[in-house]
Design a protein around this motif. Structure first.
Motif, PDB file in Angstrom:
ATOM      1  N   TRP A 318       0.812  -1.322  -0.055  1.00  0.00           N
ATOM      2  CA  TRP A 318       0.026   0.077   0.135  1.00  0.00           C
ATOM      3  C   TRP A 318       0.754   1.188   0.141  1.00  0.00           C
ATOM      4  CZ3 TRP A 318      -4.759  -0.078  -1.338  1.00  0.00           C
ATOM      5  CH2 TRP A 318      -5.727  -0.967  -0.998  1.00  0.00           C
ATOM      6  N   ARG A 319       2.105   1.161   0.481  1.00  0.00           N
ATOM      7  CA  ARG A 319       3.031   2.310   0.560  1.00  0.00           C
ATOM      8  C   ARG A 319       3.308   2.877  -0.910  1.00  0.00           C
ATOM      9  NH1 ARG A 319       7.871   0.496   3.995  1.00  0.00           N
ATOM     10  NH2 ARG A 319       7.409  -1.329   2.653  1.00  0.00           N
ATOM     11  N   TRP A 320       3.487   1.811  -1.748  1.00  0.00           N
ATOM     12  CA  TRP A 320       4.090   2.177  -3.007  1.00  0.00           C
ATOM     13  C   TRP A 320       2.622   2.942  -3.839  1.00  0.00           C
ATOM     14  CZ3 TRP A 320       1.445   0.047  -7.329  1.00  0.00           C
ATOM     15  CH2 TRP A 320       1.796   0.598  -8.490  1.00  0.00           C
ATOM     16  N   TYR A 321       1.596   2.045  -3.508  1.00  0.00           N
ATOM     17  CA  TYR A 321       0.238   2.522  -3.979  1.00  0.00           C
ATOM     18  C   TYR A 321       0.093   3.879  -3.906  1.00  0.00           C
ATOM     19  CZ  TYR A 321      -4.428   2.617  -5.880  1.00  0.00           C
ATOM     20  OH  TYR A 321      -5.693   2.835  -6.524  1.00  0.00           O
ATOM     21  N   TYR A 322      -0.271   4.144  -2.376  1.00  0.00           N
ATOM     22  CA  TYR A 322      -0.523   5.491  -2.147  1.00  0.00           C
ATOM     23  C   TYR A 322       0.414   6.647  -2.395  1.00  0.00           C
ATOM     24  CZ  TYR A 322      -4.506   3.470   0.433  1.00  0.00           C
ATOM     25  OH  TYR A 322      -5.799   2.844   0.675  1.00  0.00           O
ATOM     26  N   GLY A 323       1.703   6.257  -2.360  1.00  0.00           N
ATOM     27  CA  GLY A 323       3.046   7.145  -2.977  1.00  0.00           C
ATOM     28  C   GLY A 323       2.825   7.319  -4.390  1.00  0.00           C
ATOM     29  N   GLN A 324       2.393   6.465  -5.417  1.00  0.00           N
ATOM     30  CA  GLN A 324       2.201   6.770  -6.693  1.00  0.00           C
ATOM     31  C   GLN A 324       0.683   7.716  -6.787  1.00  0.00           C
ATOM     32  OE1 GLN A 324       5.313   6.208  -7.495  1.00  0.00           O
ATOM     33  NE2 GLN A 324       4.433   5.867  -9.504  1.00  0.00           N
ATOM     34  N   GLN A 325      -0.047   7.325  -5.895  1.00  0.00           N
ATOM     35  CA  GLN A 325      -1.297   8.305  -6.131  1.00  0.00           C
ATOM     36  C   GLN A 325      -0.939   9.760  -5.729  1.00  0.00           C
ATOM     37  OE1 GLN A 325      -4.268   7.653  -7.082  1.00  0.00           O
ATOM     38  NE2 GLN A 325      -4.172   5.503  -7.392  1.00  0.00           N
ATOM     39  N   GLN A 326      -0.366   9.944  -4.724  1.00  0.00           N
ATOM     40  CA  GLN A 326       0.281  11.337  -4.266  1.00  0.00           C
ATOM     41  C   GLN A 326       1.225  11.878  -5.442  1.00  0.00           C
ATOM     42  OE1 GLN A 326       2.202  11.679  -0.461  1.00  0.00           O
ATOM     43  NE2 GLN A 326       1.962  13.900  -0.879  1.00  0.00           N
ATOM     44  N   MET A 327       2.069  11.074  -6.136  1.00  0.00           N
ATOM     45  CA  MET A 327       2.962  11.558  -7.097  1.00  0.00           C
ATOM     46  C   MET A 327       2.011  11.804  -8.382  1.00  0.00           C
ATOM     47  SD  MET A 327       6.084  11.654  -6.325  1.00  0.00           S
ATOM     48  CE  MET A 327       6.912  11.724  -7.849  1.00  0.00           C
ATOM     49  N   SER A 328       1.102  11.478  -8.495  1.00  0.00           N
ATOM     50  CA  SER A 328       0.038  11.682  -9.825  1.00  0.00           C
ATOM     51  C   SER A 328      -0.488  13.045  -9.577  1.00  0.00           C
ATOM     52  CB  SER A 328      -0.913  10.704  -9.876  1.00  0.00           C
ATOM     53  OG  SER A 328      -2.022  10.749  -8.801  1.00  0.00           O
ATOM     54  N   ASP A 329      -0.533  13.419  -8.327  1.00  0.00           N
ATOM     55  CA  ASP A 329      -0.877  14.904  -8.063  1.00  0.00           C
ATOM     56  C   ASP A 329       0.238  16.001  -8.233  1.00  0.00           C
ATOM     57  OD1 ASP A 329      -3.647  14.985  -7.397  1.00  0.00           O
ATOM     58  OD2 ASP A 329      -3.123  14.192  -5.571  1.00  0.00           O
ATOM     59  N   VAL A 330       1.378  15.496  -8.092  1.00  0.00           N
ATOM     60  CA  VAL A 330       2.646  16.141  -8.081  1.00  0.00           C
ATOM     61  C   VAL A 330       2.601  16.220  -9.730  1.00  0.00           C
ATOM     62  CG1 VAL A 330       5.048  16.394  -8.108  1.00  0.00           C
ATOM     63  CG2 VAL A 330       3.688  15.410  -6.179  1.00  0.00           C
ATOM     64  N   VAL A 331       2.751  15.452 -10.619  1.00  0.00           N
ATOM     65  CA  VAL A 331       2.815  15.496 -11.961  1.00  0.00           C
ATOM     66  C   VAL A 331       2.015  16.629 -12.468  1.00  0.00           C
ATOM     67  CG1 VAL A 331       2.422  14.205 -14.064  1.00  0.00           C
ATOM     68  CG2 VAL A 331       3.601  13.076 -12.188  1.00  0.00           C
ATOM     69  N   VAL A 332       0.593  16.588 -12.089  1.00  0.00           N
ATOM     70  CA  VAL A 332      -0.096  17.524 -12.642  1.00  0.00           C
ATOM     71  C   VAL A 332      -0.302  18.941 -11.704  1.00  0.00           C
ATOM     72  CG1 VAL A 332      -1.573  15.821 -13.589  1.00  0.00           C
ATOM     73  CG2 VAL A 332      -2.220  16.750 -11.505  1.00  0.00           C
ATOM     74  N   SER A 333       0.466  19.253 -10.923  1.00  0.00           N
ATOM     75  CA  SER A 333       0.360  20.303 -10.053  1.00  0.00           C
ATOM     76  C   SER A 333       0.772  21.606 -10.993  1.00  0.00           C
ATOM     77  CB  SER A 333       1.381  20.212  -8.834  1.00  0.00           C
ATOM     78  OG  SER A 333       2.860  20.235  -9.563  1.00  0.00           O
ATOM     79  N   ASP A 334       1.455  21.610 -11.790  1.00  0.00           N
ATOM     80  CA  ASP A 334       1.670  22.756 -12.473  1.00  0.00           C
ATOM     81  C   ASP A 334       0.400  23.278 -13.405  1.00  0.00           C
ATOM     82  OD1 ASP A 334       4.176  23.249 -11.985  1.00  0.00           O
ATOM     83  OD2 ASP A 334       5.017  22.447 -13.640  1.00  0.00           O
ATOM     84  N   LEU A 335      -0.419  22.105 -13.734  1.00  0.00           N
ATOM     85  CA  LEU A 335      -1.538  22.337 -14.600  1.00  0.00           C
ATOM     86  C   LEU A 335      -2.602  22.694 -13.840  1.00  0.00           C
ATOM     87  CD1 LEU A 335      -1.911  19.106 -17.235  1.00  0.00           C
ATOM     88  CD2 LEU A 335      -1.302  21.643 -17.900  1.00  0.00           C
ATOM     89  N   VAL A 336      -2.660  22.249 -12.519  1.00  0.00           N
ATOM     90  CA  VAL A 336      -3.610  22.719 -11.634  1.00  0.00           C
ATOM     91  C   VAL A 336      -3.394  24.306 -11.195  1.00  0.00           C
ATOM     92  CG1 VAL A 336      -4.411  22.458  -9.067  1.00  0.00           C
ATOM     93  CG2 VAL A 336      -3.916  20.591 -10.582  1.00  0.00           C
ATOM     94  N   GLU A 337      -2.061  24.434 -11.040  1.00  0.00           N
ATOM     95  CA  GLU A 337      -1.760  26.058 -10.548  1.00  0.00           C
ATOM     96  C   GLU A 337      -2.310  27.004 -11.525  1.00  0.00           C
ATOM     97  OE1 GLU A 337      -0.602  29.344  -8.441  1.00  0.00           O
ATOM     98  OE2 GLU A 337      -0.925  27.178  -7.860  1.00  0.00           O
ATOM     99  N   LYS A 338      -2.019  26.589 -13.049  1.00  0.00           N
ATOM    100  CA  LYS A 338      -2.248  27.325 -14.175  1.00  0.00           C
ATOM    101  C   LYS A 338      -3.920  27.470 -14.144  1.00  0.00           C
ATOM    102  CE  LYS A 338       1.525  26.286 -17.245  1.00  0.00           C
ATOM    103  NZ  LYS A 338       1.944  25.598 -18.497  1.00  0.00           N
ATOM    104  N   ARG A 339      -4.454  26.594 -13.741  1.00  0.00           N
ATOM    105  CA  ARG A 339      -6.197  26.618 -13.826  1.00  0.00           C
ATOM    106  C   ARG A 339      -6.448  27.534 -12.851  1.00  0.00           C
ATOM    107  NH1 ARG A 339      -9.393  21.487 -11.826  1.00  0.00           N
ATOM    108  NH2 ARG A 339      -8.388  22.222  -9.897  1.00  0.00           N
ATOM    109  N   TYR A 340      -5.935  27.486 -11.537  1.00  0.00           N
ATOM    110  CA  TYR A 340      -6.148  28.461 -10.531  1.00  0.00           C
ATOM    111  C   TYR A 340      -5.949  29.892 -11.027  1.00  0.00           C
ATOM    112  CZ  TYR A 340      -6.719  24.969  -6.911  1.00  0.00           C
ATOM    113  OH  TYR A 340      -7.280  23.757  -6.316  1.00  0.00           O
TER     114      TYR A 340
END
Length: 454
Positions: A318-340
């Motif tokens: 589960w550590r890997w799975y949840y870590g990757q879920q958090q990393m998926s948010d990191v990957v799109v963080s620039d797009l999210v900031e641009k949207r804001y």
């Protein structure tokens, strides 16, 4: 009997004026009642979601008692409710609450996919709109003022009474202003009555915000009264007066807001929300085919606070799975900031257009006061992101450090506590309305001066 009392008696002798004011008052009461029902229904929905959540917690507590609780599955299946709770003024000024998702359920997966995969608000309300107090004031009040004042001079001239009336007073302009003052006073009385009734029927209280709303209503009414006065002193026929008022009303209520909307749409990049969801899910799908140990090391390098943890084995972790879920948010963080930033820029563009429309000015002010505008939605989404991070910090302490989860830890699961942005820019809107009133005041003064010279 003084002249003002005579004008008041003449005003009430007109049956149309009575029906217009009565209809306006009844419509206001209906708007307040419908808005309060919507407000209470929202609170009921949030309470149902909270009750369901507590039942889920009890279910996992029962599993814990039976020693069947698997914390990894609990983190995956437990949905945590988050809601942008309506404020007191939201019952009167719905704003954009029905155009955005203000009630979500989040879990320990990629946040952006959860936020953007939800329906954007109440689609039925978006289709038909909401009849609230702001609608009455913004769109119907100008028409009411115009209906009772726009043809005061034209009617007197067409009936042949004007020469006789002018002969009885020193200045004809004083007579016109006195006739215009009576309906203005009546409309103001009804508006104050509606505001008092709204205070009694809803959870709104009399405070500085209440006084600010009253001030803005007065300035808005003054602006339209000056517009009607300017049209009256153009000294044209009734048909011309009606056409002029409707034209100005259409410009302020539809054309300027429509131009603002089109400009805002052109400045935004369509499909960005879908791109965020696609990239996040694509990252997770690709992660299953990559070197999980290498990805886990990359995650720990990104978030070193979880570094003192056991090495990743060959089995699913589960550590890997949840870590990757958090990393998926990191990957799109620039797009999210641009949207804001795009949303904030859109709001600022609308504020700029509102200098040219008293309707937009008042609407932006009321929405800000009720915390029901785009700024509120951006702030809500950011609070949701902060809340999910607190959930991660809570569960990660058990996943990564192999700490035993106790029954008392259920009470420590973070809960979402929405904090509204109470910064109301209604005073800025009041300044805009005052300046717009000054513009039409100058136009009226020039026409009055020309009227004297005739």
């Amino acid at each position: 009997m003084n002249l003002f009392a005579i004008e008041m008696k003449l005003f009430w002798a007109n049956r149309l004026n009575k029906w217009l004011l009565l209809t306006y008052l009844v419509a206001g009461v209906v708007a307040i009642s419908l808005s309060q029902v919507t407000y209470e229904r929202e609170l009921e929905h949030y309470q149902l979601a909270e009750t369901f959540y507590q039942n889920e917690i009890e279910h996992y507590q029962e599993q814990f008692d039976k020693q069947q609780l698997q914390l990894g599955y609990m983190g995956y299946y437990l949905f945590h409710p988050v809601a942008q709770l309506p404020q007191a003024w939201s019952a009167l000024f719905r704003g954009q609450r029905d155009e955005s998702a203000n009630h979500l359920r989040v879990r320990l997966l990629g946040l952006q996919s959860q936020v953007n995969a939800n329906a954007l608000g109440n689609t039925d309300a978006q289709r038909f709109g909401q009849f609230d107090l702001s609608f009455l004031w913004l769109y119907l009040m100008p028409l009411l003022i115009g209906a009772m004042t726009i043809n005061l001079l034209a009617d007197e001239k067409s009936s042949g009474r004007w020469p006789m009336l002018v002969a009885q007073v020193s200045k004809g302009t004083q007579l016109i202003f006195r006739k215009m003052a009576v309906p203005a006073l009546m409309v103001l009385t009804v508006n104050v009555t509606l505001l008092v009734l709204a205070t009694w029927m809803t959870s709104v209280t009399i405070d500085s915000s209440w006084l600010a709303v009253l001030l803005q209503v007065v300035l808005y009414q003054l602006c339209w009264w000056l517009i009607c006065g300017w049209i009256v002193f153009l000294n044209k026929e009734a048909s011309f007066n009606y056409l002029s008022l409707i034209s100005i009303w259409l410009v302020f209520t539809f054309i300027v807001p429509g131009m603002a909307y089109l400009y805002q749409i052109q400045q935004q990049e369509a499909g960005k929300d879908a791109a965020i969801v696609f990239e996040q899910r694509q990252y997770m799908n690709d992660s299953w085919d990559k070197d999980k140990k290498a990805d886990f090391e990359a995650y720990l390098a990104k978030f070193p606070q979880w570094t003192p943890t056991a090495p990743l084995g060959d089995e699913f972790d589960w550590r890997w799975y949840y870590g990757q879920q958090q990393m998926s948010d990191v990957v799109v963080s620039d797009l999210v900031e641009k949207r804001y930033q795009s949303q904030l820029a859109s709001h600022q563009q609308g504020q700029a257009f509102s200098w040219f429309s008293p309707v937009m000015t008042m609407q932006y002010s009321f929405n800000r006061l009720a915390n029901s505008d785009m700024l509120a939605n951006v702030d809500f989404n950011q609070q949701v992101a902060e809340y999910q991070q607190s959930l991660r910090d809570f569960f990660w302490s058990f996943y990564f450090f192999d700490t035993a989860f106790e029954k008392t830890d259920f009470a420590d699961i973070p809960s979402f506590n929405y904090q509204p942005d109470n910064a109301a820019f209604i005073w800025q809107g009041s300044l805009k309305l005052l300046l717009l009133s000054l513009v039409f005041g100058v136009l009226l003064w020039r026409k009055v001066s020309a009227f004297h010279e005739r």
